[in-house]
Design an enzyme around this catalytic site. Structure first.
Site, short mmCIF file in Angstrom:
data_model
loop_
_atom_site.label_atom_id
_atom_site.label_comp_id
_atom_site.label_asym_id
_atom_site.label_seq_id
_atom_site.Cartn_x
_atom_site.Cartn_y
_atom_site.Cartn_z
N HIS A 204 0.81 -1.21 0.00
CA HIS A 204 0.00 0.00 0.00
C HIS A 204 0.85 1.27 0.00
O HIS A 204 0.47 2.27 -0.58
CB HIS A 204 -0.94 0.00 1.21
N CYS A 498 -3.19 -4.04 -16.68
CA CYS A 498 -3.85 -3.24 -15.66
C CYS A 498 -3.15 -3.33 -14.31
O CYS A 498 -3.64 -2.77 -13.33
CB CYS A 498 -5.32 -3.66 -15.50
C1 PEP Z 1 -3.20 -7.53 -10.60
O1 PEP Z 1 -3.17 -8.62 -10.02
O2 PEP Z 1 -2.25 -7.06 -11.25
C2 PEP Z 1 -4.41 -6.71 -10.57
C3 PEP Z 1 -4.57 -5.67 -11.35
O3 PEP Z 1 -5.35 -7.02 -9.67
P1 PEP Z 1 -5.23 -6.82 -8.07
O4 PEP Z 1 -4.06 -5.95 -7.80
O5 PEP Z 1 -6.54 -6.23 -7.69
O6 PEP Z 1 -5.07 -8.23 -7.61
#
Ligand code: PEP
Ligand code: MG
Length: 573
Positions: A204, A498
């Site tokens: 975080h 993403c």
């Molecule tokens: C990831 O795993 O890269 C993602 C975008 O999802 P999260 O961070 O919510 O697991």
């Protein structure tokens, strides 16, 4: 692109703590939030210690809910003063302060040998241990409880509230680790950089530092050696901290940091190749912040934010309202809604079990939904109802898709709800390797580099000891991103990224070179990524990707790529 006129990061393994005795030494760690910042060190004060078990004759359990309510009110007031991810963190932590099971357990623990402060400490510690044992992304919620524990205990023992005192001048914050609330409460104008001994790329601290635009380097072994007032220059791109920096170095850093860029328009390479730059969001209100930051759409809405802390799934109307708020901010734009990613999370008791021995490898994401198909159908119905007439181009994707059969089942259910653009997140190595098969069923892929990294490297994304392994610069991870993009290209389906990797401007270029069709990131990173993208051609991105793939490790990959991008320094990145 210019030649090799920048030097990569020094080898961190050669800098043991006990040898750091000379001034002007460069400390190294993991750069998790790009940018450069300089100033005198302010060392974060120690955390509130565990209160003694023996009470000073005080056994009034009624003080606990009063103290909890006061902490909640303080955090809510802080939340109102900020926006975006910082606000989301403060609001979530505020709710945790008065969590009924925390308060009730603490009250029940008060007795002859246990005063109210000690009882809060013990009740909170149990929850923290449980959350940590769950592992995976939900283990990060332990930080909310750690923060709340310190605050409530401080109220009960008459101490001042924990946190980072504002020195009244620009500074570099040095800490062992920081809670999300600590970071969320920082003034980004005054806090020139963050340096921590612990923490990882997807912690975080890292995510919030990026969201706030504060350069950050974590996992710096020598950070504990830094003393109050020492002047340092921090480079969140290269992961370096120059100790006892000269006045000239500080001035140079201040001028290279420059004013914050803005982004309005489209992500394009120097030769005009369009790479849509999208935003990752959690809560519906973040959509407005993303739109104001110029995002071309939403590449990831993590819908679990609507569900967190709930004993029952939110109602259809509640969900429709949340999704509608997002669609309204992006008329005629793409908005990708990810269905609930629950896993071994005690705060979603209606979805998953808390008893799994290894939740990160357990019934998580789409797997949990396939056990509870009604929940998936309810969510898809709410998304479809919100999409109807909204004007947004609504795409839906499932988390933790592993096999072609998973993809097929998800697409079938989406189609039944009239959701025609159904895709898959690619965050499990098996899915990356078989992306062609998955994308023969699904309309698009979105690489989640956070989980893809932890599963590729067998390194818990929450474990700070493994930060050097758990970085998307690992060439093995990049190979899987390339495989996912190839699978998409074979099927004529777009594959974007993403995960947090897309917010690192140098890595973003590598991802484009590997074949990513779009990049989705925290809104704060859009302008920096757009600026760097506009300076290189697509072919140069491909060259950078080849350089990164050829490297032997993450640090070498990052060093070699950054050495080819001298303009990063000019942009203060
Ligand atoms: C990831 O795993 O890269 C993602 C975008 O999802 P999260 O961070 O919510 O697991
Ligand atoms: Mg993920």
């Amino acid at each position: 692109m210019a030649g090799n006129d920048r030097v990569g990061s020094p080898d961190r393994s050669t800098v043991p703590d006990d040898r750091i005795t000379m001034p002007e030494r460069t400390l190294t760690g993991v750069g998790v939030s790009p940018g450069r910042g300089a100033g005198p060190v302010v060392v974060a004060p120690p955390r509130v210690p565990a209160p003694a078990s023996t009470p000073p004759g005080d056994t009034d359990a009624g003080q606990i809910p009063v103290a909890a309510a006061r902490v909640r009110a303080e955090l809510e007031a802080a939340a109102r003063a900020t926006t975006g991810e910082a606000r989301a963190v403060l609001e979530a932590t505020a709710m945790m302060a008065t969590d009924p099971s925390l308060v009730a357990t603490a009250q029940a623990l008060v007795g002859d040998d246990v005063g109210p402060a000690r009882a809060v400490w013990e009740a909170a510690t149990r929850i923290i241990d449980d959350l940590r044992a769950l592992g995976g992304p939900m283990a990060e919620h332990a930080w909310e409880v750690i923060d709340v524990r310190g605050r409530v205990v401080a109220v009960l023992t008459g101490r001042s509230a924990p946190g980072v005192p504002d020195p009244g001048h620009p500074y570099v914050l040095v800490a062992t680790d920081l809670t999300p609330v600590d970071v969320a409460m920082l003034d980004p104008e005054r806090t020139k950089a963050i340096v921590t001994t612990r923490g990882g790329h997807v912690s975080h601290t890292a995510i919030l530092a990026r969201a706030l635009g504060i350069p950050a380097v974590v996992g710096v072994h020598g950070a504990a050696w830094l003393t109050e007032g020492t002047v340092v220059v921090v480079d969140g791109g290269t992961g370096t901290v120059v100790v006892d920096a000269s006045a000239e170095e500080v001035t140079r850093t201040a001028s290279s940091a420059g004013p914050r860029r803005s982004f309005a328009g489209e992500g394009r390479t120097a030769d005009g190749h369009h790479v849509p730059l999208l935003a990752d969001i959690g809560r519906p209100e973040d959509a407005l912040i993303a739109a104001e930051a110029g995002a071309e759409g939403i590449g990831l809405m993590r819908t679990e934010f609507c569900f967190l802390g709930r004993r029952q799934a939110p109602s259809h109307a509640e969900q429709v309202d949340a999704y509608r708020q997002v669609f309204a901010c992006f008329p005629a734009r793409t908005v990708v809604i990810r269905t609930l990613d629950a896993g071994g999370d005690s705060s979603l008791p209606f979805v998953t079990s808390t008893e799994e021995p290894n939740p990160a490898l357990g019934v998580r994401g789409l797997r949990a939904f396939l056990d509870h198909p009604q929940l998936l159908d309810d969510q898809l119905a709410a998304i479809a109802a919100a999409a109807d007439g909204s004007g947004a181009d609504v795409w839906v994707m499932a988390p933790m898709v592993t096999t072609a059969a998973d993809a097929e089942e998800f697409v079938r259910r989406c189609t039944a709800h009239g959701l025609g653009t159904a895709g898959v997140t690619i965050e499990v190595p098996a899915a990356a390797l078989r992306a062609g098969q998955l994308l023969s069923r699904a309309a698009f892929g979105s690489v989640g580099t956070n989980d893809l990294t932890q599963y590729t490297m067998a390194a818990d994304r929450q474990n700070p000891e493994l930060a050097h392994l758990c970085t998307p610069w690992q060439p093995a991870v990049l190979e899987l991103v390339a495989a996912a993009c190839r699978g998409g290209a074979q099927q004529g389906r777009p594959v974007g990224v993403c995960g947090e990797a897309a917010a690192d401007p140098a890595l973003a270029l590598v991802l484009v070179g590997l074949g990513a069709n779009s990049l989705s990131m925290t809104p704060r990173a859009l302008a920096d990524v757009a600026a760097v993208l506009s300076l290189v051609t697509r072919q140069e991105c491909e060259h950078l990707a080849a350089v990164a793939l050829a490297a032997e490790g993450a640090e070498q990959a990052r060093g070699a790529v950054r050495a080819l991008l001298p303009m990063l320094a000019g942009l203060g990145l």
